[in-house]
Design a protein around this motif. Sequence first.
Motif, PDB file in Angstrom:
ATOM      1  N   LEU A  13       0.848  -1.187   0.000  1.00 43.10           N
ATOM      2  CA  LEU A  13       0.000   0.000   0.000  1.00 43.10           C
ATOM      3  C   LEU A  13       0.887   1.241   0.000  1.00 43.10           C
ATOM      4  O   LEU A  13       1.660   1.450   0.932  1.00 43.10           O
ATOM      5  N   TRP A  36      -1.837  -1.043  -4.151  1.00 47.29           N
ATOM      6  CA  TRP A  36      -2.892  -0.023  -4.083  1.00 47.29           C
ATOM      7  C   TRP A  36      -2.225   1.320  -3.841  1.00 47.29           C
ATOM      8  O   TRP A  36      -1.237   1.415  -3.100  1.00 47.29           O
ATOM      9  N   THR A  40      -4.508   6.344  -8.667  1.00 36.21           N
ATOM     10  CA  THR A  40      -4.532   5.061  -9.373  1.00 36.21           C
ATOM     11  C   THR A  40      -3.534   4.975 -10.522  1.00 36.21           C
ATOM     12  O   THR A  40      -3.090   3.878 -10.872  1.00 36.21           O
ATOM     13  N   THR A  56      -9.332  -0.900  -3.884  1.00 41.72           N
ATOM     14  CA  THR A  56      -9.485  -0.314  -2.551  1.00 41.72           C
ATOM     15  C   THR A  56      -8.436  -0.910  -1.605  1.00 41.72           C
ATOM     16  O   THR A  56      -7.913  -2.009  -1.857  1.00 41.72           O
ATOM     17  N   ALA A  60      -6.970  -4.848  -1.394  1.00 40.69           N
ATOM     18  CA  ALA A  60      -5.536  -5.122  -1.392  1.00 40.69           C
ATOM     19  C   ALA A  60      -5.132  -5.941  -0.175  1.00 40.69           C
ATOM     20  O   ALA A  60      -4.363  -6.902  -0.283  1.00 40.69           O
TER      21      ALA A  60
END
Length: 299
Positions: A13, A36, A40, A56, A60
Amino acid sequence: MTDNLVKTPLTLLGLGDMGTALARTWLAAGHPLTVWNRTTAKAEALAAEGARVAATPAEAVAANELVVLCLLDDASVGSTLDGVDLRGRDLVDLTTGTPAEGRSRAAWAEARGARFIDAGIMATPSMIGVPEAGGYVFYSGSRPLFDRHRATLEVPAGSRFVGEDPGHAALHDVALLSAMYGLFAGISHAYALIEGEDVAPKDLAPLLSQWLGAMGFFVGNAAERLTSGDFTTEVVSNLSMQVTASGTLLRTAAEQGVDAGLITPYLDLMRERLAADPAHALEDTAGAITLLRRRAGRN
């Protein structure tokens, strides 16, 4: 069985410069990777390199047991994972934070059914995936959890486990970074002194590097004195002499029209140590370090 099948899958992330470098290194090593990012476009750019892009944070996190966080700050970690089911997940937080934030985040994760390791990256993005660059990551928290994932975590950079206290990775990280900025301050002051003079920065540069390297002995010397409490044995340049000499530094700065604000805090600290007790006159300057906690009201 293909190489990918024996490599630990993981989720990442956060795809800033550091996160992107981490992602590409894991992908190049054959690790199945789910990513993620709040923006994006950065995540989609990695899809061509084999990453699976989650829509989202929840998606993830659900994709893999091992979840690595590389976000802006600790608050971003909380907001990104707010409402996400973390049960059974192994969280490795590479986000830069404070020792207290590391400890608090560990308790927060454990209360949500996750296992947790905090970390501090001692590398720039260009050093990731380049072993000879010397970058590494501090880790602290659950030792069994670190050992379980060590091989995967060491793909981008080397590792140094610094204790079961979740705050110790951040503590080591910030200690080293603080020393770095102090070094940068002194170097900046040195270059400011020669500005406008017939001294080229490129000519001063090797002299600065050599001198600072020679002064590196202070690191180990200070550690030994702070451990033993002995600031008077085998002192080369005592505190009294250093305080007297510091006046020359300040007068030179004034003559050159340079603000001495980058070096005066340390010079003031030495003066304060000497003024507190004449017996400190023959000490090594490392004794001045003991004043910093007292100034902050801590004994």
